[in-house]
Design a protein around this motif. Sequence first.
Motif, PDB file in Angstrom:
ATOM      1  N   LEU A 352       0.825  -1.211   0.000  1.00 20.11           N
ATOM      2  CA  LEU A 352       0.000   0.000   0.000  1.00 20.11           C
ATOM      3  C   LEU A 352       0.856   1.257   0.000  1.00 20.11           C
ATOM      4  O   LEU A 352       0.478   2.275  -0.594  1.00 20.11           O
ATOM      5  CB  LEU A 352      -0.928  -0.013   1.210  1.00 20.11           C
ATOM      6  N   ILE A 353       1.992   1.186   0.667  1.00 18.05           N
ATOM      7  CA  ILE A 353       2.892   2.343   0.682  1.00 18.05           C
ATOM      8  C   ILE A 353       3.645   2.437  -0.639  1.00 18.05           C
ATOM      9  O   ILE A 353       3.916   3.541  -1.128  1.00 18.05           O
ATOM     10  CB  ILE A 353       3.866   2.240   1.875  1.00 18.05           C
ATOM     11  N   TYR A 354       3.954   1.286  -1.231  1.00 19.91           N
ATOM     12  CA  TYR A 354       4.634   1.250  -2.527  1.00 19.91           C
ATOM     13  C   TYR A 354       3.738   0.477  -3.514  1.00 19.91           C
ATOM     14  O   TYR A 354       3.939  -0.717  -3.766  1.00 19.91           O
ATOM     15  CB  TYR A 354       5.995   0.571  -2.419  1.00 19.91           C
ATOM     16  N   PRO A 355       2.739   1.148  -4.086  1.00 22.07           N
ATOM     17  CA  PRO A 355       1.773   0.449  -4.968  1.00 22.07           C
ATOM     18  C   PRO A 355       2.414  -0.209  -6.185  1.00 22.07           C
ATOM     19  O   PRO A 355       1.834  -1.127  -6.782  1.00 22.07           O
ATOM     20  CB  PRO A 355       0.814   1.568  -5.396  1.00 22.07           C
ATOM     21  N   GLU A 356       3.623   0.254  -6.562  1.00 22.23           N
ATOM     22  CA  GLU A 356       4.271  -0.353  -7.722  1.00 22.23           C
ATOM     23  C   GLU A 356       4.668  -1.805  -7.465  1.00 22.23           C
ATOM     24  O   GLU A 356       4.997  -2.549  -8.402  1.00 22.23           O
ATOM     25  CB  GLU A 356       5.514   0.455  -8.119  1.00 22.23           C
ATOM     26  N   LEU A 357       4.636  -2.221  -6.204  1.00 24.90           N
ATOM     27  CA  LEU A 357       4.924  -3.624  -5.886  1.00 24.90           C
ATOM     28  C   LEU A 357       3.725  -4.529  -6.131  1.00 24.90           C
ATOM     29  O   LEU A 357       3.875  -5.750  -6.256  1.00 24.90           O
ATOM     30  CB  LEU A 357       5.350  -3.759  -4.414  1.00 24.90           C
ATOM     31  N   ILE A 358       2.543  -3.953  -6.193  1.00 23.74           N
ATOM     32  CA  ILE A 358       1.319  -4.750  -6.282  1.00 23.74           C
ATOM     33  C   ILE A 358       1.007  -5.079  -7.745  1.00 23.74           C
ATOM     34  O   ILE A 358       0.986  -4.190  -8.595  1.00 23.74           O
ATOM     35  CB  ILE A 358       0.129  -3.999  -5.654  1.00 23.74           C
ATOM     36  N   HIS A 359       0.797  -6.348  -7.998  1.00 21.60           N
ATOM     37  CA  HIS A 359       0.344  -6.774  -9.321  1.00 21.60           C
ATOM     38  C   HIS A 359      -1.173  -6.679  -9.373  1.00 21.60           C
ATOM     39  O   HIS A 359      -1.855  -6.998  -8.397  1.00 21.60           O
ATOM     40  CB  HIS A 359       0.775  -8.211  -9.602  1.00 21.60           C
ATOM     41  N   SER A 360      -1.661  -6.264 -10.494  1.00 19.88           N
ATOM     42  CA  SER A 360      -3.114  -6.119 -10.633  1.00 19.88           C
ATOM     43  C   SER A 360      -3.663  -7.182 -11.571  1.00 19.88           C
ATOM     44  O   SER A 360      -2.974  -7.640 -12.498  1.00 19.88           O
ATOM     45  CB  SER A 360      -3.468  -4.733 -11.172  1.00 19.88           C
ATOM     46  N   HIS A 361      -4.871  -7.593 -11.282  1.00 20.49           N
ATOM     47  CA  HIS A 361      -5.599  -8.526 -12.151  1.00 20.49           C
ATOM     48  C   HIS A 361      -6.688  -7.713 -12.842  1.00 20.49           C
ATOM     49  O   HIS A 361      -7.775  -7.529 -12.299  1.00 20.49           O
ATOM     50  CB  HIS A 361      -6.205  -9.656 -11.329  1.00 20.49           C
ATOM     51  N   PRO A 362      -6.406  -7.213 -14.052  1.00 18.84           N
ATOM     52  CA  PRO A 362      -7.365  -6.303 -14.702  1.00 18.84           C
ATOM     53  C   PRO A 362      -8.687  -6.980 -15.020  1.00 18.84           C
ATOM     54  O   PRO A 362      -8.758  -8.200 -15.210  1.00 18.84           O
ATOM     55  CB  PRO A 362      -6.624  -5.869 -15.974  1.00 18.84           C
ATOM     56  N   ASP A 363      -9.723  -6.167 -15.088  1.00 24.42           N
ATOM     57  CA  ASP A 363     -11.054  -6.700 -15.387  1.00 24.42           C
ATOM     58  C   ASP A 363     -11.118  -7.316 -16.780  1.00 24.42           C
ATOM     59  O   ASP A 363     -11.930  -8.208 -17.033  1.00 24.42           O
ATOM     60  CB  ASP A 363     -12.099  -5.582 -15.270  1.00 24.42           C
TER      61      ASP A 363
END
Length: 736
Positions: A352-363
Motif C-alpha cells: 500500500l505504501i509502494y503500490p508499484e509492488l502490487i500486481h493487478s488482475h485487470p477486469d
Amino acid sequence: MVLNYWRRHHWVLLCSLLFSGGLVLAQLSAVYSEQSVLKRLDGLLYDSRLKLTLPYRASTDLPVVIVDIDEKSLQQVGRWPWSRQMVAQMLEQLTAAGASVVAFDVIFSEPERNPVQQVLQGGKQQLSAEMTEELQQLAPALDADQQFARSLENKDVVLGFLFQQEQLAVGQLPESYVAMDSQASQSSASNFAGYVANTAVLQQQSSGTGFINSSPDPDGFIRQAALLIRYQDKVYPSLALEAARLYALANELIVETAPLEQINTIVGVTVGNTRINTDLYGRVLIPYRGPARSFPYISASDALHGMVDKTLLKDAVVFVGTSAVGHADLRSTPVGVQYPGVEVHANVFEGLIYPELIHSHPDWAEALVFLFLIVLGLIMSVLFPVLGPVSLALTGGSLLLLTLGGNLYCWQVLKLDLPLTSSLLLILGLTLLNLIYGFFGASRQKARIKSIFDQYVPPAHIDEMLNHPESVSLDGKRKEMSVLFSDIRGFTTLSEKLTATELKSLLNRYFSPITKTIFEHQGTIDKYVGDMVMAFWNAPLDVKAHAELAVKAGFSMLKITDELSKNFVSDGLPAIDIGVGVNTGEMNVGDMGSEYRRAYTVLGDAVNLGSRLESLTKYYGVRFLVSQVTVQQCPTLSFRTVDKVKVKGKTEAVTIYEPIDPQQLENPHYVAALKQHEQALILYLQQHWTEAEALWIRLQQDSGHKLYSLYLDRINYYRQQPPGADWDGVYTHAEK
C-alpha cells in the motif's frame, strides 16, 4: 486444395476445434465459479510464478517490524491473553524506541477483570465499610483496561477487529474513516452480518481500527487481501489499510467506484496522495516480500522488557501478532504454509505504501484470455495437422515458451496478473493431440505403404525403408542396377483359348509364386504388363551382388514355371513356358510420371537391352539370356556363350550368354556338350566352317537344340557369301 486438406485432416481438425471450444467454455465457467479446476490450476501456476520472480522483486527501505507473541514469549511471560497492563507496558516500550505506528493483529473484545472488583464481590459480608471504601478508591489504579486505554492516547495505534457472517455484535464497532463517491450500501465490497470488536474503553482511545479478516482462495491459500468490507451502510478498512492511513497522515481513505448495473464497483483506494488499484471487490494481490520472517521479528517478551534494538524501531511501523502454533494464526500462502498471519498484514502494508509492488488482475484479463484461446486455437487447429512431428514439436514448444515468456513479462514488467492455465493447456493439448494423431496416422500410412508396396518391393526392403526413410530417395538418379524381363511364350494364342475368368485365374496362379521368388532374391517388381514381369535390383535400397541375385531369381522362375505348367495341364489348362532376360548396367531410377499417376521405375539403354534379351530367347531356342556385363559380375555361376549381336536400336555389339543351372553341371555329358559348343564357336569366329560345322552337327544330332541349327544355317550362308577377313562374328538382329 481446401477439399484435399479437409479430406486428409478433417478428424484431427474437428477434435482440435472441439478441444479449443471446451477450453473456452471451461474458462468461461471459471469466471463465475470459484471452485473450478482451472481456478485451482491457475492458483498453482500463480504460486510458482511468484516464487520464481521473488529474487527479482524490488526491495524497499520501508521500516516494518513484527513483534511476535511467539513460543519464547509464552514461556517467559505466560499464556495469552496477557494482562492489558503488560500490553500497555509493551506499547510504551515500542513507542519509546521510536515506533511511529503500532498495529495489533489481535482483538481485545472482553474487559479484563479488575482484582479489586473480584475481592469486593467475593467478600461483601466479611469486609468492613472502611475497607470496602479503601478498595473502591484503589480500583481505578488497578484497572488494566484503563491503563491500556491511557497508553493508547496520543499514539498512532491500530486495533484489529473481525467481521463474521453470523449476526452477532461483540464490542464496539469503530468509526469508519472511509469516504466513498457513492452509497456504501450499494458498493461491491464483501458484506458481513456481524462482528467481534474491541471493548468500548479501548476503542474510544484508539487512533484507528481495521479488520483482520483473511481472504483465502478456494484451495485455502491466501493470495489476495481485502482492503474494504461492507457492514450495513458503511465500509471499513483492513488493518494494513488503516495502518497505511495513519502512516501517511491522512484523515480519511477515499474509495473510487464505477457504476455497474445495480451496484457501484470498487476500482481503487486513495491513501493520502497514493492511489491503489483494486478489483471490483476492493481486493489486491499480496506482494509477498519472501518466505516467513522476511521482515524483522522481535519477540514480544523482549519488547515487553525493553530488550530491543532502538535503531530497528526508529520510525518503524510495528505489527503485533502471533506465530505460536496454538493460536491458529498460521496461514497457507504461495511462499510457504505455516506462514504467520501477522506477516501477511505487513506484506499488504508495504504494497500500500509502494503500490508499484502490487500486481493487478485487470477486469479485461478474462476477455483477453478468451480472445487468445479463440484465435490461437483456430490457428493451431488449422496449421498443426500439416506439420511433421519435428516441426510440430518445435512449433508447440516455441508457442509454449512464448506464452510463458509473455506472461512472465506482463507479470514482472507490466505488473499484470494474467491467467495462464487455459493457454498452456490449449498449446499442450493441441500439440499432443496432433502428435498422437500424427503418430497413429504415420502408423496407418506405414501400414498402407506396406500393404501397397509389398506387392512390388520385398517386405525386408519395406521395413528398412520405413525404419530408415533417409536411406531412400524417390528423386531420379543414375546408378548401376540389374533388370529382369520375363514373358510367357505364345501368350496371345494361349489367351484366345481361355475365357476371361480362366485367364485371370491362370495369371494370378502364375504371378504369385513368381513375385514371391523375386522378393526372396531381394528384387523389386517394376510392373506387370499383360503376361510380362519386369523387376530390378539395387533400388530403392542398395543390394550387394545384385546381378547374381537377378540370375538366381531367373533360375527360380524357370523351375516354378515348369511346376506350374504341370499343374495347369492336370487342371485342364494349357501348358506354359517363359523366356527370361537379365542385363546389368547404368540405369535411371526414381519416382517418375505425371501429376495424375506416378511410378517408381527404371529407364535407360541398359533397361531396353534387358527387354531385347528376353525377346531373343525364343529366336535362339533358349529360355534364359544375359549380357556380358551381368556375366562379369557373377563369378560363382556358369554360362554358355550364345552369340555376339547387335540388337535393333543399338550400334554396339554385345555378347550374350545362357546361364547354366548348377544342377546341369553335374551331368558329364552336358558338360562335354558345353565344351564342344565353345570349341565350335571359336572355330566359327575363325571362319573354319568345316570344323565348326562338324562339331555343331554332332551336337545337333545329340540334342536337337535350335541354337545349333542357327549356326549351321549361318555357316551355309557364309560359305556362299564369305564375310571377309575383318569379320568380327557379330550378327545384327533386324527385329526386336
